[in-house]
Design an enzyme around this catalytic site. Sequence first.
Site, PDB file in Angstrom:
ATOM      1  N   ARG A  74      24.576  77.041  59.050  1.00 49.55           N
ATOM      2  CA  ARG A  74      24.170  77.147  60.498  1.00 49.55           C
ATOM      3  C   ARG A  74      24.788  78.207  61.394  1.00 49.55           C
ATOM      4  NH1 ARG A  74      19.548  76.630  61.462  1.00 49.55           N
ATOM      5  NH2 ARG A  74      19.521  74.570  60.655  1.00 49.55           N
ATOM      6  N   HIS A 169      19.578  87.264  60.806  1.00 46.16           N
ATOM      7  CA  HIS A 169      19.207  86.306  61.697  1.00 46.16           C
ATOM      8  C   HIS A 169      20.510  85.597  62.540  1.00 46.16           C
ATOM      9  CE1 HIS A 169      18.150  81.966  63.004  1.00 46.16           C
ATOM     10  NE2 HIS A 169      16.969  82.125  62.307  1.00 46.16           N
ATOM     11  N   GLU A 272      17.360  88.337  66.588  1.00 47.81           N
ATOM     12  CA  GLU A 272      17.291  88.900  65.094  1.00 47.81           C
ATOM     13  C   GLU A 272      16.616  89.883  64.760  1.00 47.81           C
ATOM     14  OE1 GLU A 272      15.265  85.202  63.041  1.00 47.81           O
ATOM     15  OE2 GLU A 272      16.034  84.179  64.956  1.00 47.81           O
TER      16      GLU A 272
HETATM   17  C1  BG6 Z   1      14.111  81.397  63.595  1.00 49.56           C
HETATM   18  C2  BG6 Z   1      12.640  80.796  63.388  1.00 49.56           C
HETATM   19  O1  BG6 Z   1      14.243  82.508  63.072  1.00 49.56           O
HETATM   20  O2  BG6 Z   1      14.999  80.490  62.654  1.00 49.56           O
HETATM   21  C3  BG6 Z   1      12.543  79.461  63.831  1.00 49.56           C
HETATM   22  O3  BG6 Z   1      11.923  81.623  64.233  1.00 49.56           O
HETATM   23  C4  BG6 Z   1      13.692  78.483  63.111  1.00 49.56           C
HETATM   24  O4  BG6 Z   1      11.286  78.805  63.690  1.00 49.56           O
HETATM   25  C5  BG6 Z   1      15.089  79.168  63.111  1.00 49.56           C
HETATM   26  O5  BG6 Z   1      13.680  77.106  63.419  1.00 49.56           O
HETATM   27  C6  BG6 Z   1      16.243  78.420  62.160  1.00 49.56           C
HETATM   28  O6  BG6 Z   1      15.501  78.528  60.663  1.00 49.56           O
HETATM   29  P1  BG6 Z   1      16.340  77.401  59.913  1.00 49.56           P
HETATM   30  O7  BG6 Z   1      15.608  77.513  58.348  1.00 49.56           O
HETATM   31  O8  BG6 Z   1      17.834  78.266  59.595  1.00 49.56           O
HETATM   32  O9  BG6 Z   1      16.491  76.391  60.259  1.00 49.56           O
END
Ligand code: BG6
Length: 300
Positions: A74, A169, A272
Site C-alpha cells: 500500500r 499507480h 495514476e
Molecule cells: C485504483 C482503483 O486504481 O486502485 C480503485 O481505481 C482501487 O478502484 C485502488 O480501489 C486500489 O487498488 P488495490 O488493488 O491496490 O487495493
Amino acid sequence: MHDLDLLSRYAIPGQLRFRATPAGLAFADIDNPAGTASVCLQGAHLTTFRPKSQPEPVVWLSDAARLLPGKSIRGGVPVCWPWFGAHPSDSRLPAHGFARTVPWDVIDSGASAGVTHITLQLRPTAATRAQWPHDTPLTLRISVGDTLDMALTTRNASAGALPLSEALHTYFQVGDVAQVELLGLDGCTYLDKTEAFARRQQHGAVRFSGETDRVYVGTHSECVIHDPLLQRRIRIAKQGSASTVVWTPWEDKAAAMGDFTAHGWRQMVCVESANAADDSLVLQPGQTHTLQVRYSAEAL
Ligand code: BG6
C-alpha cells in the site's frame, strides 16, 4: 528469493545498494546528492522517493504497509500490468494484474549526470504463465535524481495481437487530501467508478471531499497537485499514457482496507498514469510500447 551476492554486480558504491528484509524481500536503495528512493524487487515496486530539495517525500508509503512475499504494497508505485482494475473476463484473477506481486530481476544499473538508474525485468513463472500465457518481456527503468523518471516497456514477442491495460499507480504524499487541488484535467471526460462507471465531465480543478475513483480518458497533458499545506506543487508529466486515474479511498474505505493507519489516507492521493478503459491498448506482434512518467516538486 533474490540472491544478494548475484545482485551485488549492480551495486554502485555510494549510490545504489541492495538489502534483504527479515521477511525475505530484496530492496534496492538509491541515495545520491539529488534524491533518495527505495525499490522492492518484488513488483519492481518503488516504495519511497524524496528529492533532496524537499523536506517531505513526494511518493507516499503507508505506515501500515505490509512488506511481505506475494502481497501488494500500500503506497509507492505499484505496477498494474497486464490489466488494470478487474480482469476483463475472469473475475478470479487479481485486480490490477500480477506484475506487482511477483519477483523481478535486475538487468542493468548506472549513474550519470547526478542521476542513478536501475532497470528491472519481470521474471515469468508457471503462476504468471497460467494467468497470461503470452511472451511479452516487460521492463521498468527507474531513474532517481531531483526528479523521478520511470519507463515501463512492454514488447509483444508473441505471434498474435494482445490486449493490454496498465498503470503506474503512484501514491503522492500531500499535507491533507481535503485541501489539495489537482490541475490539468479540466474539460476531460471521466468514468466514475463510484457510480457504476457513469461518464462525466470535469469542470475546473479536481477537489476531494469523499471517496474518489475516476478514470479520465483521452488525457495526455501534465497534471499538477497544488498542496497549500506542504507549500509545494508536484508535477506529473507523462508520455505513452492516454488515461489518468485519480483515487482516494477516504475514511471508511481506508479503514476497511486495513493497510492504512487511522489518518494515513489523508496524506495521499493517487494520480495514476495509465492506459485503461477506452484507452486500453492492442499490441501487434513485434510491437513495443513504453509508458513514461516524470515526477518533480517545487515550492509554491
Ligand atoms: C485504483 C482503483 O486504481 O486502485 C480503485 O481505481 C482501487 O478502484 C485502488 O480501489 C486500489 O487498488 P488495490 O488493488 O491496490 O487495493
